[in-house]
Scaffold this motif. Structure first.
Motif, PDB file in Angstrom:
ATOM      1  N   VAL A 637       0.708  -1.209   0.121  1.00  0.00           N
ATOM      2  CA  VAL A 637      -0.138  -0.124  -0.106  1.00  0.00           C
ATOM      3  C   VAL A 637       0.845   1.334   0.204  1.00  0.00           C
ATOM      4  O   VAL A 637       0.489   2.319  -0.744  1.00  0.00           O
ATOM      5  N   ALA A 638       1.968   1.313   0.963  1.00  0.00           N
ATOM      6  CA  ALA A 638       2.669   2.401   0.900  1.00  0.00           C
ATOM      7  C   ALA A 638       3.521   2.640  -0.508  1.00  0.00           C
ATOM      8  O   ALA A 638       3.564   3.603  -0.845  1.00  0.00           O
ATOM      9  N   ILE A 639       3.917   1.531  -0.998  1.00  0.00           N
ATOM     10  CA  ILE A 639       4.719   1.914  -2.035  1.00  0.00           C
ATOM     11  C   ILE A 639       3.623   2.296  -3.363  1.00  0.00           C
ATOM     12  O   ILE A 639       4.254   3.232  -4.233  1.00  0.00           O
ATOM     13  N   ASN A 640       2.542   1.647  -3.527  1.00  0.00           N
ATOM     14  CA  ASN A 640       1.483   2.118  -4.337  1.00  0.00           C
ATOM     15  C   ASN A 640       1.270   3.824  -4.107  1.00  0.00           C
ATOM     16  O   ASN A 640       1.304   4.154  -5.138  1.00  0.00           O
ATOM     17  N   VAL A 641       1.075   4.249  -3.068  1.00  0.00           N
ATOM     18  CA  VAL A 641       0.871   5.426  -2.815  1.00  0.00           C
ATOM     19  C   VAL A 641       1.885   6.345  -3.139  1.00  0.00           C
ATOM     20  O   VAL A 641       1.814   7.599  -3.609  1.00  0.00           O
ATOM     21  N   HIS A 642       3.188   5.824  -2.779  1.00  0.00           N
ATOM     22  CA  HIS A 642       4.423   6.674  -3.160  1.00  0.00           C
ATOM     23  C   HIS A 642       4.509   6.646  -4.684  1.00  0.00           C
ATOM     24  O   HIS A 642       4.741   7.810  -5.324  1.00  0.00           O
ATOM     25  N   ARG A 643       3.945   5.578  -5.456  1.00  0.00           N
ATOM     26  CA  ARG A 643       4.178   5.723  -6.928  1.00  0.00           C
ATOM     27  C   ARG A 643       2.999   6.611  -7.573  1.00  0.00           C
ATOM     28  O   ARG A 643       3.487   7.390  -8.416  1.00  0.00           O
ATOM     29  N   VAL A 644       1.917   6.708  -6.606  1.00  0.00           N
ATOM     30  CA  VAL A 644       0.803   7.550  -7.129  1.00  0.00           C
ATOM     31  C   VAL A 644       1.147   8.942  -7.043  1.00  0.00           C
ATOM     32  O   VAL A 644       0.979   9.849  -7.973  1.00  0.00           O
ATOM     33  N   LEU A 645       1.981   9.419  -6.018  1.00  0.00           N
ATOM     34  CA  LEU A 645       2.418  10.554  -5.861  1.00  0.00           C
ATOM     35  C   LEU A 645       3.276  11.141  -6.694  1.00  0.00           C
ATOM     36  O   LEU A 645       3.464  12.184  -7.313  1.00  0.00           O
ATOM     37  N   ARG A 646       4.325  10.221  -7.131  1.00  0.00           N
ATOM     38  CA  ARG A 646       5.258  10.552  -7.987  1.00  0.00           C
ATOM     39  C   ARG A 646       4.412  10.765  -9.488  1.00  0.00           C
ATOM     40  O   ARG A 646       4.972  11.763 -10.128  1.00  0.00           O
ATOM     41  N   ARG A 647       3.850  10.227  -9.807  1.00  0.00           N
ATOM     42  CA  ARG A 647       3.022  10.216 -10.956  1.00  0.00           C
ATOM     43  C   ARG A 647       2.075  11.245 -11.174  1.00  0.00           C
ATOM     44  O   ARG A 647       2.207  12.015 -12.044  1.00  0.00           O
ATOM     45  N   THR A 648       1.397  11.818  -9.956  1.00  0.00           N
ATOM     46  CA  THR A 648       0.610  13.094 -10.045  1.00  0.00           C
ATOM     47  C   THR A 648       1.374  14.447 -10.213  1.00  0.00           C
ATOM     48  O   THR A 648       1.081  14.971 -10.765  1.00  0.00           O
ATOM     49  N   PHE A 649       2.514  14.154  -9.448  1.00  0.00           N
ATOM     50  CA  PHE A 649       3.505  15.179  -9.524  1.00  0.00           C
ATOM     51  C   PHE A 649       3.970  15.400 -10.734  1.00  0.00           C
ATOM     52  O   PHE A 649       3.752  16.568 -11.418  1.00  0.00           O
ATOM     53  N   GLY A 650       4.315  14.458 -11.337  1.00  0.00           N
ATOM     54  CA  GLY A 650       4.859  14.526 -12.853  1.00  0.00           C
ATOM     55  C   GLY A 650       3.848  15.034 -13.949  1.00  0.00           C
ATOM     56  O   GLY A 650       4.104  15.864 -14.638  1.00  0.00           O
ATOM     57  N   ALA A 651       2.770  14.528 -13.483  1.00  0.00           N
ATOM     58  CA  ALA A 651       1.303  14.766 -14.487  1.00  0.00           C
ATOM     59  C   ALA A 651       1.200  16.270 -14.429  1.00  0.00           C
ATOM     60  O   ALA A 651       0.972  17.135 -15.301  1.00  0.00           O
ATOM     61  N   ALA A 652       1.250  16.835 -13.150  1.00  0.00           N
ATOM     62  CA  ALA A 652       0.718  18.266 -12.735  1.00  0.00           C
ATOM     63  C   ALA A 652       1.862  19.108 -13.415  1.00  0.00           C
ATOM     64  O   ALA A 652       1.486  20.098 -14.088  1.00  0.00           O
ATOM     65  N   VAL A 653       3.166  18.510 -13.258  1.00  0.00           N
ATOM     66  CA  VAL A 653       4.210  19.534 -13.825  1.00  0.00           C
ATOM     67  C   VAL A 653       4.086  19.489 -15.421  1.00  0.00           C
ATOM     68  O   VAL A 653       4.040  20.806 -16.028  1.00  0.00           O
ATOM     69  N   ALA A 654       3.897  18.323 -16.065  1.00  0.00           N
ATOM     70  CA  ALA A 654       4.020  18.244 -17.477  1.00  0.00           C
ATOM     71  C   ALA A 654       2.929  18.911 -18.123  1.00  0.00           C
ATOM     72  O   ALA A 654       2.985  19.775 -19.002  1.00  0.00           O
ATOM     73  N   ILE A 655       1.424  18.642 -17.570  1.00  0.00           N
ATOM     74  CA  ILE A 655       0.362  19.259 -18.207  1.00  0.00           C
ATOM     75  C   ILE A 655       0.403  20.819 -18.109  1.00  0.00           C
ATOM     76  O   ILE A 655       0.091  21.489 -18.907  1.00  0.00           O
ATOM     77  N   ASN A 656       0.593  21.294 -16.929  1.00  0.00           N
ATOM     78  CA  ASN A 656       0.588  22.622 -16.504  1.00  0.00           C
ATOM     79  C   ASN A 656       1.619  23.572 -17.565  1.00  0.00           C
ATOM     80  O   ASN A 656       1.549  24.695 -17.737  1.00  0.00           O
ATOM     81  N   SER A 657       2.852  22.584 -17.384  1.00  0.00           N
ATOM     82  CA  SER A 657       3.980  23.439 -18.311  1.00  0.00           C
ATOM     83  C   SER A 657       3.304  23.484 -19.856  1.00  0.00           C
ATOM     84  O   SER A 657       3.616  24.758 -20.346  1.00  0.00           O
ATOM     85  N   ALA A 658       2.875  22.493 -20.296  1.00  0.00           N
ATOM     86  CA  ALA A 658       2.349  22.474 -21.549  1.00  0.00           C
ATOM     87  C   ALA A 658       1.195  23.703 -21.950  1.00  0.00           C
ATOM     88  O   ALA A 658       1.342  24.523 -22.902  1.00  0.00           O
ATOM     89  N   VAL A 659       0.299  23.749 -20.806  1.00  0.00           N
ATOM     90  CA  VAL A 659      -0.718  24.765 -20.959  1.00  0.00           C
ATOM     91  C   VAL A 659      -0.021  26.221 -20.810  1.00  0.00           C
ATOM     92  O   VAL A 659      -0.295  27.102 -21.478  1.00  0.00           O
TER      93      VAL A 659
END
Length: 712
Positions: A637-659
């Motif tokens: 569970v902990a590793i999955n949440v850690h993975r989700v946080l990395r992905r959401t951070f990456g998605a937030a930076v990538a999408i907002n940078s593109a916009v």
């Protein structure tokens, strides 16, 4: 807020119908009061169905079961809000009302069709709250998200682009509403774990036995509990007798006999018999409800990783603000500047983290693991070393006598009776095992006097004027000068079988030895292999046993990288600190009172479900099921949440940078930019909630019994 200040702002009932209270107090407007924490506190009271607060209206609405006693409890809580409900940093504002969101959307949609005389005042009226909030933030907190929003709306209003200004306000409102809704849902998932473990209970009223909902229990009720049932209240036994398993409360694995006049705590299980209990504490006031405080705290805490993400998000706000102003200075294009200012990284980064963490904690709870806050989840994903206290963690903690070896013509039963008599009143697992075995055999205990308990060594007592010693070899031979050489080879063989040895002497002469065995948990070896598979590079076992016994158990377990034997209780925390100084990030698993210092010292303290109160309070992780494999599930569970946080951070930076780049290039209007920003934020939050809620495959396999045995 001090107690004196609080009393100057009492709660006033502004509307009341049976089962519903609406109160108002300026205390709710205090920026330091954690309204979510207050809602969780009130929601855990008996009979309370729902709690809603309105900071700006300084009001709170509570739906409950209309019981006058529960009404009194609610009012008492509000008049005596605990100090821990106040935070120095203040709180986020109230969530957007659906009516306000709908009104903003309607106004934006109608703007192109309104006469010019109505457009300007309506648009300034809609945009003014956003502008004022931005000015307040700029003055007191610096350049933050609110300043960007205010600038985008302000630029649009100044250039009389009223549709753009109103559309941005409407999109901001809708985004805020959806963000708050998503976060509240994740909070509600955790709060759902606060529900009672029993739904209905048996009570005696007017000489009749009836079943009532758990929430209807009142202080003074006569609660009936039979074999196999959970005790739902704290109280005193007024009739009957029973054997209670209180392991979940006290850590005591042996059943405790209770009868009329004895106190009982909620959470105990009736193993045999039937008792009638006069309820003293019910609902949220019982010992069982202490788990609620862990969850209430988890609603407000941030891990170190979350704080770093928030800090980075805040640092990116001035970059966006500077880019927007720079573009305006270079191009004099207000529309392009407004498009840039509607894009912000912090929304998705800041909100996705608590949503994922809280949802992950809820998932862990339903997999049998209680995590006390975001930091516990964060640390559980980072650990590389696991330290286990052997007794009660890797073993069942239920010692059994396996061998009784007398010397000098003494009979086995005489030796056992003598040792049991000396240890009858010693509250130690070894003593309990010896006494239990003697009673099982129906042996009479000799009269004992002048009993002295030597902590971590043994017992000294007098029988018929002769001094009897029962304890470790070190106690008898090194401290008391008793020659133990006649059983040296026998003791070595028994220790090689993983057994602990108890020495018995009388008048300075060794009478024999008693061997005891604490059975390994059947799933222990499999759990060690699972943990190795999940990145735990070092597993350490600590024990007070002799070296031979410790090594035999470690060999039986497999996967044990390091063993420390003949340890005193105070040595455990020292070893934890030594491992940390060597660069290890570690978790310590234990269940006893003596484990508390080590549980606190480790990055993650893990307590077994039958752990003592102090151990449960000290640990950051509490297993709710008596299965070591759940530790591997918690790691998943902990590793999955850690993975989700990395992905959401990456998605937030990538999408907002593109916009942001598209907006800076003039390819997006302010409305399109605001829409894409808010849509991506809501999408990222939705992903965070859905991905963190996914139950680990291992948990499903354990539940279905399809886990195949693993070996190192």
């Amino acid at each position: 807020m001090t107690a004196t200040t609080a009393r100057r702002h009492p709660f006033t009932i502004v509307h009341e119908v049976p089962g519903r209270l609406r109160l108002r107090s300026r205390r709710l407007f205090d920026p330091a009061l954690d309204l979510k924490y207050l809602e969780a506190l009130a929601g855990s009271l008996p009979g309370v169905d729902s709690v809603r607060t309105n900071k700006w209206g300084s009001s709170i609405v509570i739906d409950y079961d209309a019981d006058p006693k529960n009404r009194t409890r609610i009012l008492n809580l509000l008049e005596n809000i605990p100090t821990e409900a106040y935070l120095s940093g203040g709180m986020r504002g109230d969530p957007m009302s659906p009516a306000v969101v709908a009104g903003q959307g309607t106004a934006a949609a109608l703007t192109p069709f309104l006469p010019w005389q109505a457009k300007a005042p309506l648009s300034w009226l809609l945009g003014l709250p956003t502008i004022l909030k931005g000015l307040h933030t700029l003055l007191y907190d610096g350049v933050k998200l609110e300043v960007l929003d205010a600038s985008a709306v302000g630029f649009s209003l100044l250039r009389q682009d009223y549709f753009t200004a109103n559309a941005i306000v409407a999109l901001l409102g809708l985004g805020s509403f959806l963000e708050d809704w998503t976060e509240r849902k994740s909070d509600d998932l955790l709060k759902s774990l606060l529900k009672p473990q029993v739904e209905t209970v048996s009570v005696e009223r007017e000489a009749l036995e009836i079943r009532i909902p758990f929430g209807d229990l009142m202080v003074g009720d006569l609660v009936l509990c039979g074999s196999g049932e959970l005790v739902p209240v704290d109280g005193v036994v007024v009739d009957g007798d029973a054997a209670l398993n209180q392991s979940s409360i006290t850590g005591e694995s042996l059943p405790v006999h209770v009868s009329e006049g004895d106190d009982v705590l909620s959470g105990a299980v009736v193993e045999d018999g039937r008792i009638k209990i006069a309820a003293r504490n019910v609902g949220g006031e019982t010992s069982m409800a202490r788990i609620g405080r862990f969850l209430e705290n988890s609603l407000r805490t941030q891990s170190a990783s979350q704080k770093k993400s928030d800090e980075l998000a805040d640092k990116l706000v001035p970059v966006t603000f500077g880019l927007g102003l720079g573009l305006f200075a270079l191009t004099r294009d207000v529309s392009r500047a407004a498009s840039v200012l509607t894009v912000d990284y912090s929304c998705a980064i800041k909100l996705a983290s608590p949503v994922a963490v809280k949802t992950g904690m809820h998932t862990a709870g339903h997999c049998g693991v209680l995590l006390k806050g975001a930091q516990a989840l964060d640390n559980l994903a980072r650990i590389d070393t696991l330290v286990f206290d052997k007794t009660g963690t890797l073993t069942r903690g239920d010692l059994m006598v396996t061998d009784v070896e007398p010397l000098n013509g003494l009979g086995p039963e005489e030796l056992l009776a003598l040792a049991a008599g000396a240890e009858e009143h010693y509250a130690h697992p070894v003593a309990r095992a010896v006494v239990s075995e003697a009673r099982t055999r129906g042996l009479p205990f000799p009269p004992i006097s002048q009993v002295d308990f030597i902590v971590a060594h043994g017992v000294s007592a007098h029988v018929d004027g002769k001094r009897v010693l029962v304890g470790s070899r070190h106690f008898l031979e090194d401290d008391e000068g008793v020659d133990c050489s006649p059983v040296r080879l026998l003791a070595r063989r028994l220790r090689g079988e993983g057994k602990s040895i108890l020495y018995v002497a009388r008048s300075g002469e060794l009478l024999g030895i008693i061997a005891l065995r604490d059975e390994l948990r059947p799933e222990a070896a499999e759990a060690m292999a699972m943990l190795k598979e999940r990145g735990i590079t070092k597993i350490v076992m600590l024990t007070g046993d002799h070296q031979d016994t410790a090594r035999a158990i470690a060999n039986e377990l497999g996967c044990i990288d390091e063993v420390h034997w003949e340890l005193k209780p105070e040595d455990k925390a020292s070893l934890v600190r030594e491992l940390q100084m060597a660069g290890h990030v570690l978790a310590f698993a234990g269940d006893g009172v003596n484990d508390a210092p080590a549980l606190v010292s480790a990055e993650v303290g893990i307590c077994m479900p039958g752990g003592a109160d102090l151990a449960r309070e000290s640990a950051q992780v509490v297993l709710l099921e008596d299965d070591l494999r759940i530790l591997a599930v918690a790691r998943d569970v902990a590793i999955n949440v850690h993975r989700v946080l990395r992905r959401t951070f990456g998605a937030a930076v990538a999408i907002n940078s593109a916009v942001l780049l598209a907006a800076a290039a003039g390819r997006l209007t302010p409305v399109a930019s605001a829409f894409l920003h808010n849509a991506s934020t809501v999408g990222i939050l939705g992903y965070a909630a859905a991905a963190a809620r996914k139950k680990p495959k291992l948990a499903q396999m354990i539940e279905s019994g399809t886990v195949s045995g693993k070996e190192c």
